[in-house]
Design a protein around this motif. Structure first.
Motif, short mmCIF file in Angstrom:
data_model
loop_
_atom_site.label_atom_id
_atom_site.label_comp_id
_atom_site.label_asym_id
_atom_site.label_seq_id
_atom_site.Cartn_x
_atom_site.Cartn_y
_atom_site.Cartn_z
N SER A 56 6.09 3.56 7.64
CA SER A 56 4.71 3.47 7.16
C SER A 56 4.63 2.27 6.22
O SER A 56 5.63 1.86 5.64
N SER A 104 6.68 6.77 0.86
CA SER A 104 6.15 7.04 2.19
C SER A 104 7.29 6.91 3.19
O SER A 104 8.41 6.56 2.83
N TYR A 146 3.36 14.06 5.62
CA TYR A 146 4.60 14.73 5.20
C TYR A 146 4.58 16.20 5.61
O TYR A 146 5.55 16.73 6.15
N ASN A 152 -0.63 10.22 3.26
CA ASN A 152 0.82 10.32 3.13
C ASN A 152 1.26 11.78 3.00
O ASN A 152 2.22 12.22 3.61
N PHE A 171 2.55 2.21 3.60
CA PHE A 171 2.07 2.62 2.27
C PHE A 171 3.17 2.38 1.25
O PHE A 171 4.32 2.73 1.47
N GLU A 226 -4.60 6.79 0.60
CA GLU A 226 -3.22 6.65 1.10
C GLU A 226 -2.36 7.85 0.70
O GLU A 226 -1.57 8.35 1.49
N ARG A 227 -2.54 8.31 -0.54
CA ARG A 227 -1.73 9.46 -0.97
C ARG A 227 -2.11 10.71 -0.16
O ARG A 227 -1.27 11.52 0.19
N THR A 274 5.39 12.72 -2.39
CA THR A 274 4.47 11.97 -1.52
C THR A 274 3.48 11.15 -2.35
O THR A 274 2.72 10.38 -1.80
#
Ligand SMILES: *[C@@H]1O[C@H](CO)[C@@H](O)[C@H](O)[C@H]1NC(C)=O
Ligand SMILES: *[C@@H]1O[C@H](CO)[C@@H](O)[C@H](O)[C@H]1NC(C)=O
Ligand SMILES: *[C@@H]1O[C@H](CO)[C@@H](O)[C@H](O)[C@H]1NC(C)=O
Ligand SMILES: *[C@@H]1O[C@H](CO)[C@@H](O)[C@H](O)[C@H]1NC(C)=O
Length: 519
Positions: A188, A184, A206, A202, A190, A198-199, A180
């Motif tokens: 999405s 993405s 997940y 994300n 990202f 964002e991470r 992740t």
């Protein structure tokens, strides 16, 4: 007596040997009622039948080509569209819908589609008889695994086919590592490199996906599969994990390169055909476009007739002011206020239109199939994404300098006109599209040939058990080494603790000795 047994053996085995080499019985199930999905699958089933395999296909878009004598098509389009009467997939896939809600609604939709297909009388005839057997089941990928269970019922290898890059649930089932921090969801926007926020989002998405799948979606899929195919089935996730091969439509331009297991294979430009002559009126219109022509289409899922009134008004005004001829795929006979330089048609032979030398720019929603067509015909784009993976595709194309991205919610007439003029007049865009096209087609074998080779490989070896990645069977905490990390943390803490205790002991001793000396 002996003779009889040997004869029986010969009679029994000969056809089996012949079947596995020359001609197999294949059942294909392609259920998503969109032409943009089905055009990817059609060449596969056509080619397999031409190679002499006996093919039965359950589809919403049959080819209906009587010369394909080895092909039987079961048209389930009426049943599927009746089941989806109250569902609007473009609405679900709109970029305004949050990702988790999109996935939840997609599953709901797929339950309905699967039930419609499984209760179709002609399909029941196929899966509920004991006298027909198959050598392979091909099934459309996407999110829900319900129809994969047909392969388990026949106890034959399963090949999944996806008309875009497979989603996380399917890739995880195949054992493809999913980090992740780098990748993405298909829907999405990202992209690597992702910011911290964002991470974080994300990763949370997940984790939610894995939870939703395991505790909500898969049990429901299992229940539907059992309702029709009987209780005598493995659990649906085990069926999905048993997939011999996953063919997905990806390419090195729109999708980040990623480490795939050997049973995940890419196809591209499956639906691209040789250029055919255009219908007379379209050809005449385009021939006359000496200053250039704009081709405008939002694809087959988003209809130009349905876009917001404000956007349509803006488009009409902008087109009227442009010094180009405009070819607009508009799904109605009449466009109120149509400017003189605009030609409308409900359906366009898109690949052939894009091949016309006067077409200088393609204004598109940037669906995967449209992008592939534009790149194969070397036409730069102005992208107006609406749904699904379109936003993601536009971002990639504009990063590559092959398109200009616009937002349909905010775009003004001036911005729209300027984007078209820029793409037509700045040679950079055409140059970049050419560069992408050359990367895209550089393969040892055409995509369709590779795809057929892989399908026949699965038939020859009765599955790909020998290629199954160990990631499929390992639990998440073993895969992430949670147990090892815990033991290491424990050891480190223990060492630190011992060190601390020893130091304290020594220090207090020194202290005591000092005090003793002072006395
Ligand atoms: C049908 O299959 C046979 C072999 O089973 C093959 O010889 C023949 O060419 C195929 N016909 C068509 C039209 O695909
Ligand atoms: C896995 O696939 C093989 C054929 O490749 C089949 O015989 C077997 O029954 C399948 N097992 C499960 C759990 O689906
Ligand atoms: C399949 O056949 C069995 C018995 O022949 C029947 O009871 C069952 O209802 C059938 N399944 C479906 C989905 O029609
Ligand atoms: C690809 O497949 C087609 C159709 O079977 C065949 O005519 C062609 O020769 C194949 N191309 C290569 C390079 O093998």
């Amino acid at each position: 007596m002996h003779h009889q047994i040997i004869m029986k053996g010969v009679i029994y085995f000969l056809p089996v040997l012949w079947v596995s080499v020359n001609c197999a019985r294949i059942l294909g199930i392609f259920r998503v009622p969109f032409l943009s999905h089905q055009v990817v699958y059609q060449p596969i089933w056509k080619e397999l039948s031409l190679k002499g395999h006996q093919i039965t296909i359950v589809t919403t878009h049959p080819l209906n080509e009587p010369e394909l004598t080895n092909l039987t098509e079961i048209d389930v389009s009426e049943a599927v569209s009746a089941a989806l009467k109250t569902t609007s997939i473009p609405e679900i896939m709109s970029k305004d819908v949050p990702l988790h809600s999109k996935i939840h609604k997609l599953f709901q939709t797929h339950y309905k589609i699967a039930e419609a297909v499984l209760s179709h009388p002609r399909f029941i005839e196929i899966y509920n008889t004991t006298n027909v057997s198959y050598d392979l089941v091909l099934a459309e990928g996407t999110t829900s695994p319900i129809l994969y269970a047909v392969a388990a019922k026949f106890k034959v290898p399963l090949v999944g086919i996806n008309s875009f890059g497979a989603w996380t649930g399917l890739l995880s089932a195949m054992g493809t590592p999913h980090s992740t921090s780098l990748y993405s969801e298909t829907w999405s926007t990202f992209r690597h490199p992702m910011t911290f926020s964002e991470r974080l989002r994300n990763t949370l998405h997940y984790i939610w996906t894995r939870y939703y799948l395991n505790f909500e979606a898969l049990p429901k899929c299992d229940q539907i599969a059992r309702k029709y195919l009987g209780n005598d089935l493995p659990y649906i996730q085990d069926i999905q994990k048993n997939m011999s091969l996953l063919l997905q439509m990806t390419n090195p331009i729109l999708y980040e390169p990623r480490p795939n297991v050997p049973t995940v294979i890419s196809m591209e430009q499956m639906h691209i055909k040789p250029v055919k002559p255009l219908p007379k009126d379209i050809k005449q219109f385009l021939d006359k476009a000496k200053t250039g022509a704009v081709y405008f289409s939002l694809g087959s899922n988003v209809k130009s007739v349905d876009i917001p009134k404000k956007l349509r008004k803006m488009l009409i005004e902008a087109f009227a002011e442009l010094p180009y001829k405009i070819l607009w795929k508009f799904e109605d006979d009449y466009l109120p206020g149509r400017p003189k330089n605009v030609f409308i048609r409900k359906w366009m032979p898109q690949q052939d239109v894009l091949a016309h030398p006067n077409v200088r720019v393609f204004v598109t929603q940037c669906g995967l199939q449209s992008v592939e067509e534009a790149i194969s015909r070397r036409v730069p784009m102005v992208g107006i994404p609406f749904i699904a993976d379109q936003s993601r595709n536009v971002i990639r194309l504009s990063e590559e300098g092959a398109a200009i991205a616009l937002d349909h919610r905010t775009v003004t007439k001036e911005e729209f006109k300027n984007a078209i003029i820029e793409v037509i007049n700045n040679p950079k865009y055409r140059k970049n599209v050419r560069r992408l096209a050359e990367i895209w087609v550089d393969h040892p074998l055409p995509s369709l040939n590779r795809t057929i080779w892989w399908i026949e490989y699965v038939i020859r070896h009765k599955g790909t058990r020998h290629l199954r990645s160990p990631t499929v069977d390992v639990s998440w905490f073993k895969y992430l080494l949670i147990d090892v990390i815990l033991v290491l943390l424990f050891c480190i803490s223990l060492i630190l603790f011992v060190l601390y205790k020893t130091l304290r002991f020594i220090l207090t001793r020194i202290d005591i000795e000092k005090k003793l000396k002072q006395i």
